[in-house]
Design a protein around this motif. Sequence first.
Motif, short mmCIF file in Angstrom:
data_model
loop_
_atom_site.label_atom_id
_atom_site.label_comp_id
_atom_site.label_asym_id
_atom_site.label_seq_id
_atom_site.Cartn_x
_atom_site.Cartn_y
_atom_site.Cartn_z
N MET A 103 0.84 -1.19 0.00
CA MET A 103 0.00 0.00 0.00
C MET A 103 0.88 1.25 0.00
O MET A 103 1.93 1.29 0.63
CB MET A 103 -0.91 0.01 1.23
N GLY A 104 0.45 2.29 -0.70
CA GLY A 104 1.23 3.52 -0.75
C GLY A 104 0.92 4.42 0.42
O GLY A 104 -0.03 4.21 1.17
N GLU A 105 1.74 5.44 0.56
CA GLU A 105 1.55 6.37 1.66
C GLU A 105 0.69 7.55 1.22
O GLU A 105 0.69 7.95 0.06
CB GLU A 105 2.90 6.89 2.15
N VAL A 106 -0.07 8.09 2.16
CA VAL A 106 -0.86 9.28 1.89
C VAL A 106 -0.06 10.52 2.26
O VAL A 106 0.00 11.49 1.52
CB VAL A 106 -2.19 9.24 2.67
N TYR A 107 0.58 10.48 3.42
CA TYR A 107 1.42 11.58 3.88
C TYR A 107 2.86 11.08 4.06
O TYR A 107 3.08 9.94 4.46
CB TYR A 107 0.90 12.15 5.20
N ALA A 108 3.80 11.95 3.78
CA ALA A 108 5.21 11.59 3.91
C ALA A 108 5.53 11.27 5.36
O ALA A 108 4.95 11.84 6.29
CB ALA A 108 6.08 12.74 3.42
N GLU A 109 6.49 10.37 5.56
CA GLU A 109 6.89 9.97 6.91
C GLU A 109 7.33 11.18 7.73
O GLU A 109 7.01 11.29 8.92
CB GLU A 109 8.04 8.96 6.83
N HIS A 110 8.04 12.09 7.11
CA HIS A 110 8.51 13.29 7.82
C HIS A 110 7.35 14.09 8.40
O HIS A 110 7.39 14.54 9.55
CB HIS A 110 9.32 14.17 6.86
N LEU A 111 6.28 14.28 7.61
CA LEU A 111 5.13 15.05 8.08
C LEU A 111 4.42 14.34 9.23
O LEU A 111 3.95 14.98 10.17
CB LEU A 111 4.17 15.30 6.93
N LEU A 112 4.34 13.03 9.16
CA LEU A 112 3.71 12.27 10.23
C LEU A 112 4.52 12.38 11.52
O LEU A 112 3.95 12.53 12.62
CB LEU A 112 3.56 10.81 9.83
N ILE A 113 5.84 12.33 11.40
CA ILE A 113 6.70 12.45 12.58
C ILE A 113 6.56 13.83 13.21
O ILE A 113 6.40 13.97 14.43
CB ILE A 113 8.18 12.19 12.19
N GLU A 114 6.62 14.88 12.37
CA GLU A 114 6.51 16.24 12.89
C GLU A 114 5.14 16.51 13.51
O GLU A 114 5.02 17.17 14.53
CB GLU A 114 6.79 17.25 11.77
N THR A 115 4.09 15.98 12.87
CA THR A 115 2.74 16.15 13.42
C THR A 115 2.62 15.49 14.78
O THR A 115 2.05 16.05 15.72
CB THR A 115 1.69 15.56 12.45
N SER A 116 3.18 14.29 14.90
CA SER A 116 3.15 13.57 16.17
C SER A 116 3.87 14.36 17.26
O SER A 116 3.39 14.46 18.40
CB SER A 116 3.80 12.20 16.00
N LYS A 117 5.02 14.96 16.92
CA LYS A 117 5.77 15.75 17.90
C LYS A 117 4.98 16.96 18.36
O LYS A 117 4.91 17.27 19.55
CB LYS A 117 7.10 16.21 17.29
N VAL A 118 4.37 17.67 17.39
CA VAL A 118 3.61 18.88 17.72
C VAL A 118 2.41 18.54 18.60
O VAL A 118 2.13 19.23 19.59
CB VAL A 118 3.17 19.59 16.43
N MET A 119 1.71 17.47 18.26
CA MET A 119 0.54 17.09 19.05
C MET A 119 0.94 16.67 20.47
O MET A 119 0.23 16.95 21.44
CB MET A 119 -0.21 15.95 18.35
N ALA A 120 2.09 16.00 20.58
CA ALA A 120 2.56 15.58 21.91
C ALA A 120 2.91 16.79 22.76
O ALA A 120 2.69 16.79 23.98
CB ALA A 120 3.76 14.66 21.76
N GLU A 121 3.44 17.84 22.14
CA GLU A 121 3.82 19.04 22.88
C GLU A 121 2.60 19.79 23.41
O GLU A 121 2.71 20.56 24.37
CB GLU A 121 4.64 19.96 21.98
N LEU A 122 1.45 19.59 22.79
CA LEU A 122 0.23 20.26 23.26
C LEU A 122 -0.19 19.75 24.64
O LEU A 122 -0.77 20.49 25.44
CB LEU A 122 -0.91 20.04 22.26
N ASP A 123 0.11 18.47 24.89
CA ASP A 123 -0.14 17.87 26.22
C ASP A 123 -1.56 18.15 26.72
O ASP A 123 -1.77 18.63 27.84
CB ASP A 123 0.89 18.39 27.22
N GLY A 124 -2.53 17.87 25.87
CA GLY A 124 -3.92 18.03 26.28
C GLY A 124 -4.49 19.41 26.08
O GLY A 124 -5.68 19.64 26.36
N GLU A 125 -3.68 20.36 25.65
CA GLU A 125 -4.15 21.74 25.43
C GLU A 125 -5.21 21.76 24.31
O GLU A 125 -5.07 21.08 23.31
CB GLU A 125 -2.96 22.61 25.03
#
Length: 215
Positions: A1-23
């Motif tokens: 199966m192909g990717e929809v979003y690049a791995e880099h974008l998924l990694i950065e999105t995960s980091k940003v969401m984690a930094e929100l810490d429930g905000e």
Amino acid sequence: MGEVYAEHLLIETSKVMAELDGEKIAIPGGVQQLVERVHGDRADRFDWDDPAKSAAWSAYRGGEMAARGMADVVVVPRARSLWELHEMHHLEGAEDEWEAATRLGADSVRLLCVHQQPDGRVTLDAAGQEDLPAEDAEPMASDVRRVMRRTIPVRADWFTGAEADAHRPPASWAEHPMLGEIRILCQPMADGRAQAVQVGKKTLRLDAELGLVRQ
């Protein structure tokens, strides 16, 4: 199966969401800032001391540059270079060669055009002022920057039928994550001009005004 979003974008999105810490996220007011944090340019995107750590970012940026390079292949000719209107849309080559591929990153390579001076030296510039990094030593971070700034994304199938070793990078670059996959176009210099080089069934040369010219 192909990717929809690049791995880099998924990694950065995960980091940003984690930094929100429930905000809580204000929609739409807070969305733009989050998008910029994921997609924006930052000096720390690439680790020059350990390029392998930035493989996802390198693949993402490489794909972007390849797509941009393919788009630049079909451009409006320069002013006063046309004789008839049909030349605005009449392109040489097979029709499918000008169609945008759906997997540009997989179907392209980065080409480094170098110049062989009359005295035998190989330089990055036509004037012969910037020598190619030493081929018998592991490239330094500054060398990688100098080389990658001069690479051009091109179609991988341009090298189909070319001599296997004619356009490979130096052996000392083989294991480098960025330099190991580039192709080299070594152009002999004559009368201050880069001469065309046979690549498979085509010839390529780097023109100071027109860029990479394929004939």
